[in-house]
Design a protein around this motif. Structure first.
Motif, short mmCIF file in Angstrom:
data_model
loop_
_atom_site.label_atom_id
_atom_site.label_comp_id
_atom_site.label_asym_id
_atom_site.label_seq_id
_atom_site.Cartn_x
_atom_site.Cartn_y
_atom_site.Cartn_z
N VAL A 93 -19.34 -39.21 -7.54
CA VAL A 93 -18.76 -39.14 -8.89
C VAL A 93 -19.83 -39.39 -9.95
CG1 VAL A 93 -17.07 -40.12 -10.49
CG2 VAL A 93 -16.49 -39.86 -8.06
N VAL A 94 -19.88 -38.47 -10.93
CA VAL A 94 -20.71 -38.63 -12.12
C VAL A 94 -19.77 -38.55 -13.31
CG1 VAL A 94 -22.61 -37.68 -13.50
CG2 VAL A 94 -22.67 -37.48 -11.01
N SER A 95 -19.91 -39.48 -14.26
CA SER A 95 -19.07 -39.43 -15.46
C SER A 95 -19.95 -39.70 -16.66
CB SER A 95 -17.94 -40.47 -15.35
OG SER A 95 -17.15 -40.44 -16.52
N ILE A 96 -19.79 -38.89 -17.71
CA ILE A 96 -20.68 -39.05 -18.87
C ILE A 96 -19.86 -39.08 -20.16
CG2 ILE A 96 -22.56 -37.85 -17.69
CD1 ILE A 96 -22.06 -35.50 -19.62
N ASP A 97 -20.43 -39.76 -21.15
CA ASP A 97 -19.80 -39.83 -22.47
C ASP A 97 -20.90 -39.83 -23.51
OD1 ASP A 97 -16.67 -40.87 -23.35
OD2 ASP A 97 -18.23 -40.89 -24.90
N ILE A 98 -20.57 -39.34 -24.69
CA ILE A 98 -21.55 -39.27 -25.77
C ILE A 98 -21.76 -40.65 -26.41
CG2 ILE A 98 -19.92 -38.72 -27.64
CD1 ILE A 98 -21.99 -36.46 -28.43
N ALA A 99 -20.81 -41.56 -26.17
CA ALA A 99 -20.88 -42.87 -26.83
C ALA A 99 -21.41 -43.93 -25.86
CB ALA A 99 -19.49 -43.27 -27.32
N ALA A 100 -22.63 -44.45 -26.15
CA ALA A 100 -23.29 -45.40 -25.25
C ALA A 100 -22.45 -46.66 -25.05
CB ALA A 100 -24.66 -45.75 -25.82
N ASP A 101 -21.82 -47.16 -26.14
CA ASP A 101 -21.06 -48.41 -26.00
C ASP A 101 -19.89 -48.24 -25.04
OD1 ASP A 101 -19.98 -46.65 -27.87
OD2 ASP A 101 -19.05 -48.24 -29.05
N LEU A 102 -19.26 -47.06 -25.07
CA LEU A 102 -18.14 -46.82 -24.16
C LEU A 102 -18.62 -46.78 -22.71
CD1 LEU A 102 -16.16 -44.04 -26.07
CD2 LEU A 102 -15.66 -46.48 -25.96
N VAL A 103 -19.74 -46.10 -22.49
CA VAL A 103 -20.26 -45.99 -21.12
C VAL A 103 -20.63 -47.37 -20.58
CG1 VAL A 103 -22.12 -45.03 -19.69
CG2 VAL A 103 -21.07 -43.63 -21.47
N ASN A 104 -21.26 -48.19 -21.43
CA ASN A 104 -21.66 -49.52 -20.98
C ASN A 104 -20.45 -50.39 -20.65
OD1 ASN A 104 -24.35 -48.88 -21.12
ND2 ASN A 104 -24.52 -49.48 -23.28
N ALA A 105 -19.43 -50.29 -21.50
CA ALA A 105 -18.20 -51.07 -21.23
C ALA A 105 -17.52 -50.56 -19.97
CB ALA A 105 -17.26 -50.98 -22.43
N ALA A 106 -17.48 -49.23 -19.81
CA ALA A 106 -16.83 -48.64 -18.63
C ALA A 106 -17.57 -49.08 -17.36
CB ALA A 106 -16.81 -47.12 -18.74
N ARG A 107 -18.91 -49.15 -17.44
CA ARG A 107 -19.70 -49.55 -16.26
C ARG A 107 -19.28 -50.94 -15.79
NH1 ARG A 107 -24.47 -48.53 -18.05
NH2 ARG A 107 -24.79 -46.57 -16.97
N GLU A 108 -19.14 -51.88 -16.76
CA GLU A 108 -18.74 -53.25 -16.40
C GLU A 108 -17.34 -53.29 -15.80
OE1 GLU A 108 -19.22 -55.92 -19.72
OE2 GLU A 108 -21.32 -55.28 -19.97
N ARG A 109 -16.43 -52.52 -16.40
CA ARG A 109 -15.04 -52.55 -15.90
C ARG A 109 -14.95 -51.94 -14.51
NH1 ARG A 109 -13.34 -49.90 -21.49
NH2 ARG A 109 -13.59 -51.73 -22.80
N LEU A 110 -15.66 -50.83 -14.31
CA LEU A 110 -15.65 -50.19 -12.99
C LEU A 110 -16.22 -51.14 -11.94
CD1 LEU A 110 -16.76 -46.68 -14.23
CD2 LEU A 110 -14.79 -47.03 -12.73
N ALA A 111 -17.31 -51.86 -12.32
CA ALA A 111 -17.95 -52.78 -11.36
C ALA A 111 -16.99 -53.91 -10.99
CB ALA A 111 -19.24 -53.32 -11.96
N LEU A 112 -16.17 -54.36 -11.96
CA LEU A 112 -15.19 -55.42 -11.68
C LEU A 112 -14.28 -55.03 -10.52
CD1 LEU A 112 -13.89 -56.65 -15.17
CD2 LEU A 112 -15.16 -57.97 -13.44
#
Ligand code: SAM
Length: 327
Positions: A93-112
């Motif tokens: 799975v690869v997922s991308i977004d134009i908004a860096a803050d969203l991607v960083n927040a999503a990374r933390e939530r996914l890791a949880l």
């Protein structure tokens, strides 16, 4: 999949779709998170968590099988990426977004939740060449046409599921990268792929519109037709980017604007129009055509894609619509 991990806060919307930026109460928050609703997750309304039933419908249409590699355009909260990881495994799975803050927040939530897909920050118009080729591409923001990069990054026999013109297109690609698609029956009102073309300055344009002395005529069709869900599809094909605004509540003034600067103002049965296109003339003509065609729903339309043209056609008729040149 727990949605509350991905939506720690959402913003209420006023009838005019303006964001209410006050944080919701815990009870209201949990109730909202576990309801079948779209939730606006950024105060500037630049991201949202899609209606869960629509996400499910799109994932079913994507129909990934074991071992498929998938690219998602529009990570947002990360919820849909988590569903893809659950089905295909993080490494696919690869997922991308134009908004860096969203991607960083999503990374933390996914890791949880133990998920570590490849996440990228970038303009989805370019796809994500680092992870190509993909068997499946799913977009959760709406392009005007399928970007050529997505087609180039899709494997032969692969599938793209993307919002187009307020519908969900499901497109399969053959050996020659020619795409054949259909639309799902329901409406899908996704945010546009950014940067979306916008009127240069809506504020000053509105001031012009409310005071302008443009040529006026009687309306032949009540402006409420704009809200007819099935008609919205043809109307979006005719006028991609058309926006609806009411000026102030109870003024009885309805305004339509287009990214090219065209506008129409409807007031007391009269329409004033200006700019490169006569917007309300086009809407009325499209409505007449849709009526003559028997008021078809989205699932009666097909999408043909080749390197030169992307064309929507109504099955069993000669009626066609070209998608705009720019995604
Ligand atoms: C409806 S939200 C995505 C919802 C998300 N899939 C989820 O599960 O929460 C649309 C997202 O598309 C993103 N987006 C808009 N334009 C984009 C672009 N050009 N490239 C990549 N992402 C974009 C927005 O930042 C926003 O987060």
């Amino acid at each position: 999949m727990p949605r509350h991990v991905f939506v720690p806060v959402f913003y209420r919307q006023t009838p005019n779709a303006q964001p209410a930026v006050d944080e919701t109460s815990p009870d209201e928050w949990l109730e909202g998170v576990y309801s079948n609703q779209l939730l606006v997750v950024s105060p500037d309304v630049k991201s949202s968590s899609t209606i869960p039933s629509l996400m499910a419908t799109m994932l079913e249409a994507l129909a990934p099988v074991d071992g498929d590699r998938a690219l998602e355009i529009g990570t947002g909260t990360g919820y849909n990426a988590a569903l893809l990881c659950h089905r295909l495994g993080d490494s696919n799975v690869v997922s991308i977004d134009i908004a860096a803050d969203l991607v960083n927040a999503a990374r933390e939530r996914l890791a949880l939740l133990g998920y570590r897909p490849t996440l990228g920050i970038g303009d989805g118009t370019d796809g994500w060449v680092g992870g190509a080729l993909y068997d499946r591409i799913i977009a959760t923001c709406a392009p005007n046409r399928i970007p050529q990069t997505w087609i180039d990054q899709t494997r032969t026999g692969g599938r793209i599921v993307s919002p187009i013109a307020t519908g969900i297109a499901v497109i399969d690609f053959d050996d020659n990268r020619q795409g054949t698609g259909h639309f799902l029956p329901g409406g899908a009102f996704f945010m546009p792929l950014r940067p979306a073309p916008r009127p240069a300055d809506l504020g000053s344009q509105l001031a012009d519109i409310t005071s302008a002395n443009a040529t006026a005529r009687s309306v032949e069709l009540d402006e409420s037709v704009w809200f007819d869900d099935a008609f919205r599809f043809i109307q979006a094909l005719e006028l991609p980017g058309l926006r609806f605004l009411t000026t102030l509540p109870d003024t009885g003034v309805t305004i339509f604007t287009h990214p090219d600067g065209s506008w129409a103002r409807i007031e007391k049965g009269t329409v004033a129009q200006a700019g490169p296109q006569r917007l309300w003339d086009i809407v009325e003509a499209a409505y007449g055509q849709w009526d003559e065609l028997g008021r078809p729903g989205r699932d009666k339309f097909r999408l043909d894609i080749n390197p030169h043209v992307q064309q929507v056609r109504l099955d069993g008729t000669d009626a066609t619509w070209q998608l705009p040149a720019v995604p």
